[in-house]
Write a protein that holds these residues in place. Structure first.
Motif: not given
Length: 437
Positions: A83-98, A100-104
C-alpha cells in the motif's frame, strides 16, 4: 499495488469560454526500454539554459517557485510494498506481509526518512491494508495505526480482545502515543480489511480519529494527545466534522468534533429535497464520501454541494452526460475548482465520447472543456494531469491548453503534490515522476 489516492470521475459539456490553443512544450519522454533500464535517472540534468530555452514566453516562468526538472522527469524511486499513502509533504509504503510487516516513510522524491516494524508477538494482530491512516500534519504527515491483542479464554474466564490506537511521527517513525481504547469479550477481532467498511477514520485536518466499536458506540480520539471520548452511536469522520447514526443511516447527526455538540440532524423519512442530506452523508460510513475540502462535500451524482457546518445543500456543477457514482472527483481546494471526466453517448453510433471539464465552485460555471480525455489523474493550482488513450498529458488549469505530454507513461497512478508514483512491477520499485506544475 493498492494505492490510496485520488483518481478521477468525469464529464463532457460544451466550453463555457473559448481559448486559443497553447503550443505544447516538448516532453522529456523516456521510452519504455529506457524507463526499465538500470540507468540512474536521479542524475538527469535540469532544463537547458541555452539561448533557445531562454526565448520561451515569460508567462511560463513562475518566479515564486524554484527551478525544477521538466515534466515527466523521473526524479527517484522507492521499494514497492502493498500500500501507498501520502500527500505533498511525505509518502509512506505499507508492507503487510506477515513475516515483514512495516511502514516506511520517504520524502516526496524518495529519500528514506524512517522505518516502523510492527509488533509481532503472540496475540497481536495488525491488518496493515486497512488499519494504517495518514494524518495531516506539518511539516511532515503522521501515521495513525489500529491494532488489537487477542487474549484467549482461561478456564471460566472468557477470552477478550483489546483494541489499541497508536500515532507516529511520520518523518522518524517514532511513537508519539499509544492508547488502549476499549476491550470486548470474544476470541476474535471484528476488524477486517475485506468487509467494505474501514474500521477507523480520520478528519481531513488530521486532528481527530474515529474508532467504532462492535456494540454500536464509537470513540473519538484527539490525534495530538490520545484523549478519548465516547459517542453512543456509530460515527465516522466527514471532512473536518463527524457524522453519527443509530438507525442504519436513515437518521444522521453531524457533530462538532471538538465539543461533540450536534450541529444539525438529517432524516431520510422527512427530507423532501433531492438529493437528501442523509444520502450524501451515509457515503462517509463506508469511506466513499467525496470531500471538496474540510467543510464541503459533493453529492453522489455530483450535482450538489453540502456545507458540513450547517447542512445547507446548494446546486453544484450541472453535468450533461453519464456520471459514475463509483468514481471520485478530482478537486483542487486552493483554486476552488473541481475537474470532472465522464462520457456522453455519440448520437450517431452510441459509442462513448470522452472529455474533461473544469468547474469553478464559486459560480458552478464551466471554465473549459477538453475532449479525448479518458481519466483525470490529479490537479494542482496551476495544472491538471490527464490520461488520453495510452498517453499522459498535462493541461493548464487556467484554460485547459496542453502544456506537455508523454507516451512513456500510460496510466493514472497515485499523485501526491507534484509527483506521480508509478508501479514498476518488473523491478519491484515505484518510480517517482514530476507530473504537475
Amino acid at each position: 499495488m493498492n494505492a490510496k489516492a485520488s483518481i478521477a470521475f468525469c464529464i463532457v459539456t460544451m466550453f463555457a469560454t473559448s481559448c486559443a490553443p497553447r503550443q505544447t512544450q516538448p516532453s522529456t519522454d523516456l521510452p519504455h526500454d529506457e524507463m526499465n533500464a538500470s540507468t540512474d535517472f536521479t542524475s538527469i540534468s535540469p532544463p537547458s539554459t541555452s539561448s533557445s530555452a531562454q526565448q520561451a514566453p515569460s508567462s511560463t516562468v513562475r518566479p515564486t517557485q524554484p527551478v525544477t526538472k521538466p515534466l515527466f522527469t523521473r526524479v527517484g524511486q522507492i521499494p514497492e510494498d502493498a500500500d501507498l499513502l501520502g500527500n505533498e509533504d511525505g509518502v509512506f509504503t505499507v508492507n503487510n506481509r506477515w513475516d515483514a510487516r512495516s511502514v516506511t516513510s520517504y520524502s516526496p522524491t524518495g529519500e528514506l526518512r524512517g522505518i516502523l516494524n510492527y509488533e509481532l508477538s503472540a496475540g497481536v494482530s495488525v491488518e496493515a491494508g486497512c488499519t494504517t491512516f495518514l494524518l495531516e500534519h506539518k511539516p511532515f504527515p503522521r501515521i495513525a495505526m489500529l491494532s488489537n491483542v487477542e487474549q484467549p479464554p482461561a478456564g471460566i474466564q472468557p477470552g477478550k480482545v483489546e483494541y489499541f490506537v497508536s500515532v507516529y511521527d511520520g518523518e522518524g517513525m517514532q511513537q508519539i502515543w499509544k492508547k488502549k481504547v476499549f476491550e470486548e469479550e470474544g476470541d476474535s477481532s471484528y476488524v477486517s480489511c475485506n468487509d467494505g467498511e474501514p474500521p477507523m477514520s480520520v478528519t481531513s485536518d488530521g486532528k481527530w480519529i474515529v474508532l467504532p466499536a462492535r456494540n454500536g458506540s464509537s470513540f473519538i480520539l484527539d490525534a495530538e494527545s490520545g484523549d478519548s471520548r465516547t459517542v453512543e452511536s456509530r460515527a465516522a469522520a466527514a471532512g473536518n466534522y463527524l457524522v453519527a447514526t443509530q438507525d442504519w443511516y436513515e437518521e444522521i447527526t453531524t457533530l462538532d468534533p471538538a465539543t461533540l455538540a450536534p450541529l444539525y440532524h438529517s432524516s431520510s423519512t422527512t427530507e423532501s429535497s433531492s438529493p437528501k442530506v442523509t444520502d450524501i452523508l451515509d457515503d462517509f460510513f463506508d469511506g466513499s464520501g467525496r470531500t471538496i475540502d474540510g467543510r464541503r462535500v459533493l453529492s453522489r451524482d455530483g450535482n450538489n454541494v453540502l456545507d458540513l457546518a450547517n447542512g445547507t445543500v446548494s446546486t453544484g456543477p450541472i453535468f450533461h452526460g453519464s456520471l459514475s457514482s463509483q468514481i471520485p472527483v478530482v478537486t483542487e481546494p486552493a483554486s476552488n475548482r473541481v475537474y470532472i471526466n465522464t462520457f456522453t453517448p455519440n448520437s450517431e453510433d452510441y459509442s462513448p465520447g470522452f472529455g474533461a471539464t473544469a468547474y469553478d465552485l464559486s459560480s458552478n460555471e464551466a471554465l473549459w472543456m477538453q475532449p479525448h480525455i479518458e481519466d483525470i489523474c490529479g490537479a494542482s493550482p496551476d495544472s491538471v494531469l490527464v490520461r488520453a488513450g495510452s498517453q499522459l498529458a498535462v493541461l493548464s488549469a487556467e484554460n485547459g491548453d496542453q502544456i506537455s505530454y508523454t507516451a512513456a507513461l500510460s496510466s493514472c497512478d497515485p499523485v501526491f503534490g507534484e509527483f506521480m508514483y508509478v508501479s514498476e512491477d518488473d523491478q519491484g520499485t515505484i518510480g517517482i515522476y514530476r507530473v504537475l506544475e
